[in-house]
Design an enzyme around this catalytic site. Structure first.
Site, mmCIF file in Angstrom:
data_model
loop_
_atom_site.group_PDB
_atom_site.id
_atom_site.type_symbol
_atom_site.label_atom_id
_atom_site.label_comp_id
_atom_site.label_asym_id
_atom_site.label_seq_id
_atom_site.Cartn_x
_atom_site.Cartn_y
_atom_site.Cartn_z
ATOM 1 N N ASP A 69 0.852 -1.195 0.000
ATOM 2 C CA ASP A 69 0.000 0.000 0.000
ATOM 3 C C ASP A 69 0.880 1.234 0.000
ATOM 4 O OD1 ASP A 69 -1.834 2.135 0.947
ATOM 5 O OD2 ASP A 69 -3.237 0.476 1.227
ATOM 6 N N THR A 77 -15.977 -2.134 -9.539
ATOM 7 C CA THR A 77 -17.202 -1.521 -9.039
ATOM 8 C C THR A 77 -18.347 -1.667 -10.035
ATOM 9 O OG1 THR A 77 -18.171 0.640 -8.547
ATOM 10 C CG2 THR A 77 -16.251 0.663 -9.945
ATOM 11 N N TYR A 121 -13.913 8.688 -11.913
ATOM 12 C CA TYR A 121 -13.633 7.476 -11.117
ATOM 13 C C TYR A 121 -14.110 6.232 -11.860
ATOM 14 C CZ TYR A 121 -14.607 3.724 -7.779
ATOM 15 O OH TYR A 121 -14.695 2.495 -7.169
ATOM 16 N N ALA A 169 -14.940 5.812 -14.933
ATOM 17 C CA ALA A 169 -14.266 5.629 -16.228
ATOM 18 C C ALA A 169 -12.889 5.009 -16.031
ATOM 19 C CB ALA A 169 -14.147 6.971 -16.950
ATOM 20 N N LYS A 204 -11.992 3.059 -13.543
ATOM 21 C CA LYS A 204 -12.189 1.650 -13.166
ATOM 22 C C LYS A 204 -12.584 0.836 -14.408
ATOM 23 C CE LYS A 204 -11.949 0.009 -9.626
ATOM 24 N NZ LYS A 204 -10.817 -0.542 -8.818
HETATM 25 P P1 NAD Z 1 -10.026 3.143 -0.122
HETATM 26 O O1 NAD Z 1 -9.950 4.480 -0.762
HETATM 27 O O2 NAD Z 1 -10.565 3.029 1.270
HETATM 28 O O3 NAD Z 1 -8.574 2.471 -0.083
HETATM 29 C C1 NAD Z 1 -7.735 2.488 -1.193
HETATM 30 C C2 NAD Z 1 -6.363 2.006 -0.738
HETATM 31 O O4 NAD Z 1 -5.510 1.948 -1.895
HETATM 32 C C3 NAD Z 1 -5.690 2.944 0.265
HETATM 33 O O5 NAD Z 1 -5.152 2.182 1.325
HETATM 34 C C4 NAD Z 1 -4.595 3.624 -0.551
HETATM 35 O O6 NAD Z 1 -3.461 4.000 0.219
HETATM 36 C C5 NAD Z 1 -4.266 2.549 -1.565
HETATM 37 N N1 NAD Z 1 -3.674 3.115 -2.792
HETATM 38 C C6 NAD Z 1 -4.186 4.112 -3.557
HETATM 39 N N2 NAD Z 1 -3.353 4.357 -4.587
HETATM 40 C C7 NAD Z 1 -2.313 3.499 -4.452
HETATM 41 C C8 NAD Z 1 -1.140 3.257 -5.217
HETATM 42 N N3 NAD Z 1 -0.860 3.988 -6.309
HETATM 43 N N4 NAD Z 1 -0.291 2.283 -4.822
HETATM 44 C C9 NAD Z 1 -0.553 1.546 -3.714
HETATM 45 N N5 NAD Z 1 -1.642 1.744 -2.936
HETATM 46 C C10 NAD Z 1 -2.513 2.709 -3.309
HETATM 47 O O7 NAD Z 1 -10.848 2.237 -1.131
HETATM 48 P P2 NAD Z 1 -11.908 1.086 -0.836
HETATM 49 O O8 NAD Z 1 -13.233 1.696 -0.618
HETATM 50 O O9 NAD Z 1 -11.342 0.157 0.160
HETATM 51 O O10 NAD Z 1 -11.956 0.384 -2.278
HETATM 52 C C11 NAD Z 1 -11.062 -0.679 -2.593
HETATM 53 C C12 NAD Z 1 -11.343 -1.164 -4.001
HETATM 54 O O11 NAD Z 1 -12.699 -1.604 -4.085
HETATM 55 C C13 NAD Z 1 -11.180 -0.087 -5.072
HETATM 56 O O12 NAD Z 1 -10.567 -0.676 -6.194
HETATM 57 C C14 NAD Z 1 -12.612 0.341 -5.392
HETATM 58 O O13 NAD Z 1 -12.712 0.786 -6.720
HETATM 59 C C15 NAD Z 1 -13.354 -0.953 -5.162
HETATM 60 N N6 NAD Z 1 -14.769 -0.828 -4.775
HETATM 61 C C16 NAD Z 1 -15.122 -0.025 -3.722
HETATM 62 C C17 NAD Z 1 -16.459 0.059 -3.327
HETATM 63 C C18 NAD Z 1 -16.884 0.893 -2.146
HETATM 64 O O14 NAD Z 1 -18.092 1.033 -1.889
HETATM 65 N N7 NAD Z 1 -15.975 1.465 -1.370
HETATM 66 C C19 NAD Z 1 -17.433 -0.673 -4.019
HETATM 67 C C20 NAD Z 1 -17.026 -1.494 -5.102
HETATM 68 C C21 NAD Z 1 -15.690 -1.560 -5.453
#
Ligand code: NAD
Ligand code: TYD
Length: 353
Positions: A41, A133, A158, A160, A162
């Site tokens: 991370d 997502t 966002y 787009a 993904k």
């Molecule tokens: P979040 O924003 O809470 O966490 C993202 C994490 O990724 C953070 O710990 C950040 O430090 C890390 N990160 C970001 N850029 C980085 C990089 N360049 N290198 C290494 N680490 C990096 O996100 P989340 O809500 O936990 O979502 C996680 C995944 O699930 C994402 O891919 C998101 O698109 C997907 N998702 C989220 C939801 C939702 O409701 N939150 C729903 C469906 C899918």
């Protein structure tokens, strides 16, 4: 059912964020999983190394601070740790931020996923699971559900970014024969969610007597899934999902934002003893989000019938657990409210009310 895969050394990207940390906690408490977890991370504003909780004390856990766009660093970790599976969560994840600054989303979500795929291309024994997502499908009207074959039609920078990352994953699977699986999930909620997203933001503002900013009229519909149900679905797909396949994951719990907020107010009032009518007076309608998708709803029958997954939480139990967690963890809340979060709110929401 038997497993197709038996992961031993799992690289989790973004394991200090909301869903990735839930996955790390889940994995290290699975009796059937005896392998190791490497959490890679970058620690952006959304991350907190404490989110993995007691999992960090496990001798089977390793944290590496690195950027997924740094293919050399990721390759080194994968080679040194004999990684056989990557579960890719790392992303910029907030729609409103993507509207203010899309560049970070192109970099982390598109270039980051591309670089990880290049790593897997050079180490092709690795299985790659991509966490995506339902927002890639765009917006639904009043009826219908997103299925795995719904055409992509993203509305925000966002979604787009993904969508582009999903296309890259499928293209690498077809062109280079990589072993991949992909999941598209609906809105998550639960403990450790950064309070820029609807549910934790509203819980905090309710408890602090602050305005509850509802975009537009609050009629937009989301399908809510408790985060632990999401990570269980991902692990099920990693173990038994068919190579090259996509699985939709959803809560089958559609709520209009305003109705959900009323429900949340009831739960907070019960948990705190605060007055429901007074809490409702905190609701403030603010300027709508540009390009705001009207409705998301998932058909997850493929995952249910093929792999036997189902949700364990409904909205009642999920919201109650979530509210209790935020009330019971004031140190986490105060830490997260300092620094980047404060600056973000002042910069972008101060002028909305
Ligand atoms: P979040 O924003 O809470 O966490 C993202 C994490 O990724 C953070 O710990 C950040 O430090 C890390 N990160 C970001 N850029 C980085 C990089 N360049 N290198 C290494 N680490 C990096 O996100 P989340 O809500 O936990 O979502 C996680 C995944 O699930 C994402 O891919 C998101 O698109 C997907 N998702 C989220 C939801 C939702 O409701 N939150 C729903 C469906 C899918
Ligand atoms: P959010 O949690 O940002 O998730 P997403 O945009 O990925 O669905 O928002 C969920 C819904 O709540 C969405 O329709 C936008 C709305 N919303 C508000 O009305 N007010 C808020 O302060 C926030 C953050 C979101």
């Amino acid at each position: 059912m038997t497993s197709l895969r038996q992961p031993q050394n799992v690289l989790v990207t973004g394991g200090c964020g909301f869903i990735g940390s839930a996955f790390v906690r889940f994995l290290l408490t699975q009796p059937a999983f005896t392998g190791r977890v490497v959490n890679l991370d970058l620690l952006t504003y959304a991350a907190n190394p404490d989110n993995v909780g007691s999992a960090s004390a496990s001798p089977r856990y390793l944290f590496v601070q690195a950027d997924i766009t740094d293919a050399a660093a990721v390759t080194q970790v994968c080679s040194q740790r004999a990684v056989d599976t990557i579960v890719h969560f790392a992303a910029e994840s907030h729609v409103d931020r993507s509207i203010v600054g899309p560049g970070a989303f192109v970099q982390a979500n598109i270039v980051g996923t591309y670089q990880l795929l290049e790593v897997v291309r050079s180490l092709p024994s690795i299985h790659f699971h991509h966490v995506s997502t339902d927002e890639v499908y765009g917006s639904l009207g009043a009826t219908g559900l997103f299925s795995e074959t719904t055409p992509y039609d993203p509305s925000s920078p966002y979604s787009a970014s993904k969508a582009a990352s999903d296309h890259l994953v499928r293209a690498y699977a077809r062109t280079y024969g990589l072993s991949t699986t992909l999941s598209n999930c609906s809105n998550n909620y639960g403990p450790y969610q950064f309070p820029e997203k609807l549910i934790p933001l509203m819980i905090m503002n309710l408890c602090e007597g602050k305005p509850l900013p509802v975009y537009g009229t609050g009629a937009n519909v989301r399908d809510w899934l408790y985060v632990d149900d999401h990570v269980e679905a991902i692990w099920t797909i990693v173990l038994r999902g068919r190579r090259g396949e996509t699985y939709n994951i959803g809560g089958e719990a559609e709520w209009a934002n305003l109705a959900l907020l009323h429900k949340l107010i009831e739960v907070v009032a019960r948990a705190t003893g605060l007055d429901t009518a007074a809490l409702k007076r905190q609701i403030t309608f603010v300027t709508d989000r540009p390009g705001h998708d009207a409705r998301y709803a998932i058909n997850c029958s493929k995952l249910k019938s093929e792999l036997g997954w189902t949700q364990r939480h409904n909205i009642e139990s999920g919201l109650l657990e979530t509210v209790r967690w935020y009330l019971d963890n004031p140190e986490w809340v105060s830490r997260v409210k300092s620094g980047a979060y404060r600056n973000w709110l002042d910069l972008n929401y101060g002028r909305r009310d």
